[in-house]
Design a protein around this motif. Structure first.
Motif, mmCIF file in Angstrom:
data_model
loop_
_atom_site.group_PDB
_atom_site.id
_atom_site.type_symbol
_atom_site.label_atom_id
_atom_site.label_comp_id
_atom_site.label_asym_id
_atom_site.label_seq_id
_atom_site.Cartn_x
_atom_site.Cartn_y
_atom_site.Cartn_z
ATOM 1 N N ASN A 195 12.787 -7.782 -2.555
ATOM 2 C CA ASN A 195 11.400 -7.462 -2.231
ATOM 3 C C ASN A 195 10.445 -8.264 -3.109
ATOM 4 O O ASN A 195 10.876 -9.041 -3.967
ATOM 5 N N VAL A 196 9.158 -8.068 -2.901
ATOM 6 C CA VAL A 196 8.139 -8.818 -3.636
ATOM 7 C C VAL A 196 8.079 -8.433 -5.110
ATOM 8 O O VAL A 196 7.436 -9.116 -5.907
ATOM 9 N N LEU A 197 8.769 -7.370 -5.500
ATOM 10 C CA LEU A 197 8.835 -6.935 -6.892
ATOM 11 C C LEU A 197 10.029 -7.561 -7.615
ATOM 12 O O LEU A 197 10.228 -7.328 -8.799
ATOM 13 N N GLY A 198 10.858 -8.327 -6.867
ATOM 14 C CA GLY A 198 12.035 -8.955 -7.446
ATOM 15 C C GLY A 198 13.248 -8.051 -7.489
ATOM 16 O O GLY A 198 14.264 -8.380 -8.109
ATOM 17 N N GLU A 199 13.180 -6.920 -6.814
ATOM 18 C CA GLU A 199 14.280 -5.953 -6.757
ATOM 19 C C GLU A 199 14.965 -6.047 -5.397
ATOM 20 O O GLU A 199 14.447 -6.691 -4.482
ATOM 21 N N LEU A 200 16.116 -5.367 -5.257
ATOM 22 C CA LEU A 200 16.762 -5.314 -3.950
ATOM 23 C C LEU A 200 15.802 -4.732 -2.923
ATOM 24 O O LEU A 200 15.089 -3.762 -3.207
ATOM 25 N N LEU A 201 15.780 -5.325 -1.753
ATOM 26 C CA LEU A 201 14.925 -4.864 -0.665
ATOM 27 C C LEU A 201 15.305 -3.443 -0.285
ATOM 28 O O LEU A 201 16.477 -3.130 -0.088
ATOM 29 N N GLN A 202 14.298 -2.581 -0.206
ATOM 30 C CA GLN A 202 14.494 -1.183 0.171
ATOM 31 C C GLN A 202 14.237 -1.014 1.671
ATOM 32 O O GLN A 202 13.544 -1.822 2.283
ATOM 33 N N PRO A 203 14.772 0.056 2.268
ATOM 34 C CA PRO A 203 14.533 0.274 3.700
ATOM 35 C C PRO A 203 13.067 0.566 3.981
ATOM 36 O O PRO A 203 12.370 1.126 3.138
ATOM 37 N N CYS A 204 12.639 0.183 5.154
ATOM 38 C CA CYS A 204 11.265 0.448 5.598
ATOM 39 C C CYS A 204 11.235 1.699 6.475
ATOM 40 O O CYS A 204 10.522 2.633 6.183
ATOM 41 N N SER A 205 12.024 1.712 7.556
ATOM 42 C CA SER A 205 12.013 2.866 8.458
ATOM 43 C C SER A 205 13.241 2.897 9.355
ATOM 44 O O SER A 205 13.635 1.886 9.922
ATOM 45 N N GLU A 206 13.786 4.104 9.477
ATOM 46 C CA GLU A 206 14.843 4.357 10.463
ATOM 47 C C GLU A 206 14.294 5.078 11.681
ATOM 48 O O GLU A 206 14.942 5.128 12.712
ATOM 49 N N HIS A 264 10.745 -13.124 10.802
ATOM 50 C CA HIS A 264 9.454 -13.173 10.123
ATOM 51 C C HIS A 264 8.801 -11.798 10.009
ATOM 52 O O HIS A 264 7.657 -11.688 9.600
ATOM 53 N N HIS A 265 9.560 -10.741 10.356
ATOM 54 C CA HIS A 265 9.064 -9.361 10.266
ATOM 55 C C HIS A 265 9.292 -8.890 8.828
ATOM 56 O O HIS A 265 10.225 -8.163 8.530
ATOM 57 N N LEU A 266 8.433 -9.329 7.923
ATOM 58 C CA LEU A 266 8.695 -9.219 6.491
ATOM 59 C C LEU A 266 7.899 -8.146 5.759
ATOM 60 O O LEU A 266 8.241 -7.795 4.640
ATOM 61 N N VAL A 267 6.836 -7.635 6.365
ATOM 62 C CA VAL A 267 5.916 -6.739 5.667
ATOM 63 C C VAL A 267 6.107 -5.302 6.144
ATOM 64 O O VAL A 267 5.916 -5.008 7.322
ATOM 65 N N CYS A 268 6.453 -4.417 5.219
ATOM 66 C CA CYS A 268 6.607 -2.999 5.568
ATOM 67 C C CYS A 268 5.236 -2.335 5.477
ATOM 68 O O CYS A 268 4.688 -2.149 4.390
ATOM 69 N N ILE A 269 4.696 -1.992 6.628
ATOM 70 C CA ILE A 269 3.356 -1.399 6.701
ATOM 71 C C ILE A 269 3.426 0.088 7.018
ATOM 72 O O ILE A 269 4.444 0.587 7.508
ATOM 73 N N GLU A 270 2.315 0.763 6.754
ATOM 74 C CA GLU A 270 2.090 2.105 7.272
ATOM 75 C C GLU A 270 0.976 1.968 8.295
ATOM 76 O O GLU A 270 -0.118 1.500 7.963
ATOM 77 N N PRO A 274 -3.224 -3.364 7.301
ATOM 78 C CA PRO A 274 -2.727 -2.033 6.961
ATOM 79 C C PRO A 274 -2.175 -2.004 5.538
ATOM 80 O O PRO A 274 -1.869 -3.044 4.955
ATOM 81 N N ARG A 275 -2.041 -0.806 5.005
ATOM 82 C CA ARG A 275 -1.427 -0.605 3.694
ATOM 83 C C ARG A 275 0.060 -0.944 3.794
ATOM 84 O O ARG A 275 0.652 -0.871 4.879
ATOM 85 N N ILE A 276 0.659 -1.303 2.663
ATOM 86 C CA ILE A 276 2.054 -1.755 2.670
ATOM 87 C C ILE A 276 2.876 -1.069 1.579
ATOM 88 O O ILE A 276 2.340 -0.534 0.613
ATOM 89 N N TYR A 277 4.192 -1.124 1.767
ATOM 90 C CA TYR A 277 5.167 -0.660 0.791
ATOM 91 C C TYR A 277 5.818 -1.899 0.179
ATOM 92 O O TYR A 277 6.587 -2.592 0.848
ATOM 93 N N LEU A 278 5.491 -2.175 -1.082
ATOM 94 C CA LEU A 278 5.998 -3.379 -1.740
ATOM 95 C C LEU A 278 7.514 -3.371 -1.871
ATOM 96 O O LEU A 278 8.152 -4.417 -1.718
ATOM 97 N N LEU A 305 -1.242 -8.845 -1.906
ATOM 98 C CA LEU A 305 -0.379 -7.758 -1.425
ATOM 99 C C LEU A 305 -0.555 -6.501 -2.268
ATOM 100 O O LEU A 305 -0.623 -5.390 -1.738
ATOM 101 N N LYS A 306 -0.612 -6.678 -3.574
ATOM 102 C CA LYS A 306 -0.725 -5.561 -4.499
ATOM 103 C C LYS A 306 -1.958 -4.703 -4.194
ATOM 104 O O LYS A 306 -1.922 -3.484 -4.347
ATOM 105 N N GLY A 307 -3.010 -5.322 -3.719
ATOM 106 C CA GLY A 307 -4.229 -4.584 -3.381
ATOM 107 C C GLY A 307 -4.063 -3.625 -2.208
ATOM 108 O O GLY A 307 -4.895 -2.743 -2.011
ATOM 109 N N TYR A 308 -3.010 -3.788 -1.431
ATOM 110 C CA TYR A 308 -2.740 -2.945 -0.261
ATOM 111 C C TYR A 308 -1.573 -1.985 -0.488
ATOM 112 O O TYR A 308 -1.181 -1.257 0.413
ATOM 113 N N ALA A 309 -1.014 -1.994 -1.690
ATOM 114 C CA ALA A 309 0.222 -1.253 -1.981
ATOM 115 C C ALA A 309 0.033 0.252 -1.936
ATOM 116 O O ALA A 309 -0.916 0.789 -2.495
#
Length: 131
Positions: free
Chosen positions: A14-25, A46-52, A103-107, A123-127
């Motif tokens: 992910n953008v935090l340098g950690e393992l990518l976490q799930p977005c949604s099931e 290219h579906h890279l941004v986890c949004i709400e 939209p807001r995002i999950y980093l 990105l951080k401004g939308y976290a």
């Protein structure tokens, strides 16, 4: 769900340098419908941004030709409602940002590959998931 996309041979971050976490099931999201905003082999997706999603963003998205609220059963797409989490195409998120409608995002669930297109500070401004 475990903490890595189930794309053979892929470990993504992910953008935090950690393992990518799930977005949604529910709804099941991601280009590969793995629940992750995975780029996949050769960075094909290219579906890279986890949004709400929000009502405002869904309305905006429809006006620019990306109708995310109408169900499309032929593509196993349920249609999104406000509050859903979804992997959005990076260029679509950037377009919404430039139009003041992003939209807001999950980093933790946003793929680091978006950093090739959007700086982390933006990105951080939308976290939604920063303390």
């Amino acid at each position: 769900m475990n903490h890595q996309p189930q794309i053979e041979g892929a470990t993504e971050y992910n953008v935090l340098g950690e393992l990518l976490q799930p977005c949604s099931e529910d709804p099941l999201t991601g280009f590969f419908r793995s629940g992750y905003c995975a780029a996949g082999p050769e960075n094909a997706a290219h579906h890279l941004v986890c949004i709400e999603t929000s009502a405002e963003f869904l309305a905006y998205s429809k006006t620019v030709g990306n109708d995310l609220s109408t169900p499309r059963p032929e593509f196993a797409f349920p249609g999104l409602t406000p509050g859903n989490r979804w992997c959005l195409v990076a260029a679509r998120w950037l377009q919404a940002h430039e139009d003041g409608k992003a939209p807001r995002i999950y980093l933790a669930a946003t793929n680091r590959k978006i950093l090739d297109l959007v700086p982390f500070e933006i990105l951080k401004g939308y976290a939604l998931d920063l303390n």
